[in-house]
Design an enzyme around this catalytic site. Sequence first.
Site, PDB file in Angstrom:
ATOM      1  N   GLU A 223       0.807  -1.208   0.000  1.00 43.05           N
ATOM      2  CA  GLU A 223       0.000   0.000   0.000  1.00 43.05           C
ATOM      3  C   GLU A 223       0.847   1.268   0.000  1.00 43.05           C
ATOM      4  O   GLU A 223       0.529   2.224  -0.693  1.00 43.05           O
ATOM      5  CB  GLU A 223      -0.922  -0.003   1.222  1.00 43.05           C
ATOM      6  CG  GLU A 223      -2.027   0.995   1.083  1.00 43.05           C
ATOM      7  CD  GLU A 223      -2.934   0.989   2.293  1.00 43.05           C
ATOM      8  OE1 GLU A 223      -2.974  -0.035   2.989  1.00 43.05           O
ATOM      9  OE2 GLU A 223      -3.590   2.003   2.538  1.00 43.05           O
ATOM     10  N   ASP A 224       1.914   1.262   0.774  1.00 47.72           N
ATOM     11  CA  ASP A 224       2.634   2.516   0.990  1.00 47.72           C
ATOM     12  C   ASP A 224       3.971   2.644   0.268  1.00 47.72           C
ATOM     13  O   ASP A 224       4.584   3.692   0.308  1.00 47.72           O
ATOM     14  CB  ASP A 224       2.909   2.704   2.496  1.00 47.72           C
ATOM     15  CG  ASP A 224       1.626   2.712   3.310  1.00 47.72           C
ATOM     16  OD1 ASP A 224       0.577   3.018   2.722  1.00 47.72           O
ATOM     17  OD2 ASP A 224       1.682   2.396   4.506  1.00 47.72           O
TER      18      ASP A 224
END
Length: 753
Positions: free
Chosen positions: A103-104
Site C-alpha cells: 500500500e505505501d
Amino acid sequence: MAEQVTVQEIALPKYNLTDEQEKKLIIRQYRCLLKILRPKLKKGNEELIRRAFEIAAEAHQTMRRKSGEPYILHPIAVAMICVEEIGLGVRSTICSLLHDTVEDTDVTIEMIEREFGTEIARIVDGLTKISNVIDANSSQQAENFKKILLTLTDDPRVILIKLADRLHNMRTLDYMKPEKQLKISSETVWVYAPLAHRMGLYNIKTELEDLSMKYLEPQAYKDIARKLSETKRERGRYINEFIKPIKEKLKKTGLHFDIYGRPKSIHSIWNKMKKKGVDFDEVYDLFAIRIIVYSSPEKEKEDCWKIYSLITDEYMPSPERLRDWLSNPKSNGYEALHTTVMGPQGRWVEVQIRTNRMNEIAEKGLAAHYKYKEGSNEEDRFDKWFAQIREVISSQDTDSVDFLQDFKTSFLAEEIYVYTPKGDVKMLPVNSTALDFAFAIHSAVGTHCIGAKMNHKLVPISHKLRSGDQVEIITSNKQKPNEDWLKFVVTAKAKNKIKDSLKEEKRKIAEEGKIAVQKKLEGAGAAFNQHNIDELVNFYKTPSQLDLFYNIAIKQIDLKELKEFKVVGDKIEFIKPAKTITEIKTETDHKPSHKKDSELIIFGESSDKIKYSLARCCNPIPGDDVFGFVSTGKGLIIHRTNCPNAARLMANYAPRIVKTKWAKNKEISFLTGLKIIGMDDVGVINKITNIISGELKINISALTIESGEGVFEGSIKIFVHDKEELDELVDRLKHLNGIHEVQRLDLEEGTIA
Ligand code: MN
C-alpha cells in the site's frame, strides 16, 4: 545547533535517537521477534523471515510513524502481536512484516509472490485491500468492511493480522491528532472489537474497547482507572480471602489447577455503571475468579462440574447466573462454566471454570481452535459461521450502509440457541424472532411463514425468541413477505430474502406500468425506446426506470397529466423543465463537508457565530466531553461522546464529525435532567427543591415525583450553566438523608437530533 534540537523536540516528542542507536533498536526488536517465534521455526524458515524483514525495512526506510519512530518498528510489533497474543506462526509473521509495503511503498504483489509464493501474496493482497483509516464516506466504509469479510472467509489470517495491526495502532494512538483519535477509536469499538470478540480473541477485544474508551470518554476512563488502582490492594486481600477455602478443598481432590483473581475491564465496568445507572462503588461484581484445570480430554466436563459443586458447597450461587458453555459452546468456540456466588461480606463474585484447552481457545481464539480441531470430527463452528457470511455477502447487491448495521446485528451480536421440533439446534443473534428462525431453516419456509408454535404455544411471527425455546413454524402457500416484516427481523439472511422478494413483487407490478408507458408513447407517435424512457425518468426524477414504471402502475404518477412534451421524429422533448413528484432524500445524498481535520471548533460563547444545536438524544451541557456532527440545514449538532448514538454516528459518518470544545460560559443556561430515587419521606421534596432553587439558585423547569411502597422516583428538569454546576448539585442531593441514587437523565431517549 541549539535551534535544530528544539525543532526536533517539537516534531518528534519522546524520540531523539541517532541513526546508529536507531539501527540497534530495530535489530533488537527483530531479534525479539525471532526469539518468541523460535519454537515454531522449521528448517529454512529463518531465511524467509529475514528476507521479509529486509524487504520491509528497505521499503519503509525513509518513513516514520507519527511518534517519530522508524516505520519498520510497526510491522515488527504487529508480527509480535500475531505470534505472542494470537498464536499465529511463520507465514503470518512474514505477512505481518510485509502488511504495509504494497500500500505505501514500491513493493508490488507480484514481487511478493515471486519471493514467497501465492499463499503469502494472497494474504498480503487481502490486507492491502482493507485500507487503513476509513476516512471517505459511510458507504465506502461499508464497502471496506465488506472487503474485510470477503477476505476473512477466504483466509481468516487476514482478519487476525488486521486485528493485530489495529491493536498496535490503538496502542500508539496518542501521537495522532485528536479528531483522528476519535474516528479511529469509534471505528474500533464499532467494528474491530466485535470482530475480535467473534473470533474468540477475548483479551484483544477487551484491550481494544479499553483503548477506545480512553479517547472517546477520557474523563470516565481516567476516573475508573484511578478508582481501580486505589482499591487494588483491598481487592487483592478480598480475593485471597475468597480463594483460600476453595484452594484447600481443590488440593484434596488431587486435580491439577490454577486459580487467580482477575480485574474486570474498565470498559465493562463503565458499561455496567451506565446500564444500571450506578456509581463505581455500586458495581457489585467487580470481582472475578478464574480456575483453570488441567484435564485429560475425556474428563474435561466432569472435572469442571466437580469444581462447580465444590465452590457452591462453600458459597451460595445465584441460580439465574449459571452459564453452561460446556454443553453449548458459543459459536466463536468459547467453552467454560460461569457462575456468580455470594462471597464473604455479602459481595457477589463471578467464577469462571475452564480447562487448559478451553483457556487457550478463550485467549487465542481461532488459531487455537484450529490447532485442537485437527484430527477431530467435531462440527466446526467457525466454518459454519464463515459459510453463513459468504452466503449473505454473495446473495445480492448489499445496500452498503444498511449492510454494515445488518451485519453487526446478525453476525457480531451475542447469540441464542433455539431448537427445531426434531431437536436440532440453530444459533441466532439475540433479539431474533420466529420469522428469523423460519428463514434460518429455509428461505421458502421464511417467505411462507404465518405463525409459529413456541414450546407448543401459538405465537405471532414477530415473537422474540429466547435461548432454549423449541419452535415449530407454520406456513401457508398463500403467504408472502411484506414491508412490515423488515421491522422485526434481525438476521441478515431474513432481511435479504425479504428485500429480494419485495423487489420481485415490485418488478411484477412495474410490468403494468411499462405497458402503460408504451401505449402512451406509441399513441403520441413516439418510439418506446431507451432515450424516451430516460427522458421520462429525468422528468419525473425517479431513482430508476423500475421506479418510474412502478409509480405509474400504482398511480403515483398519472400519465394523463403528461402533455408538456412534443414529439420530434420518434423522440420526445419536454417543453417545461423537469418537475418533481416526490422528493426523495437520504442521509447519504448529502455532501460531507470536507473540513480540514486539524480544525477544532470552540463554541458556546454568547457572541457565537457558529450555527449549532444541542442533540436532543443526550442533551450535552458545557463541561461534557462532546463532538460536533455536521448536519445539513441545522448546522453543527453537538452530542456527548457517551451519547447512545455516538459510536454509530462516528463510525458511519466519520467525515462529518468534528472535534469540539466548550468555551467558558456563564451566561447561557442549558436544560438538563436528573433522576432521583430515594425513600419516601415527608418533606423530602421540600428538601430537594430547597437545595436546587434555594441554596444553589438553579432554575427548575419541571419536576415530577412518583411514589409507592415507601420509595419515590423523581425526575427534575433544570437549567444549569455547565457540568461543574450540575456535579455540585448531584453531590449535594446525594448527601441528603434518604436519597439512594441521583443520575443524569437523557431527556428524550432514543431520538436522534
Ligand atoms: Mn499497519
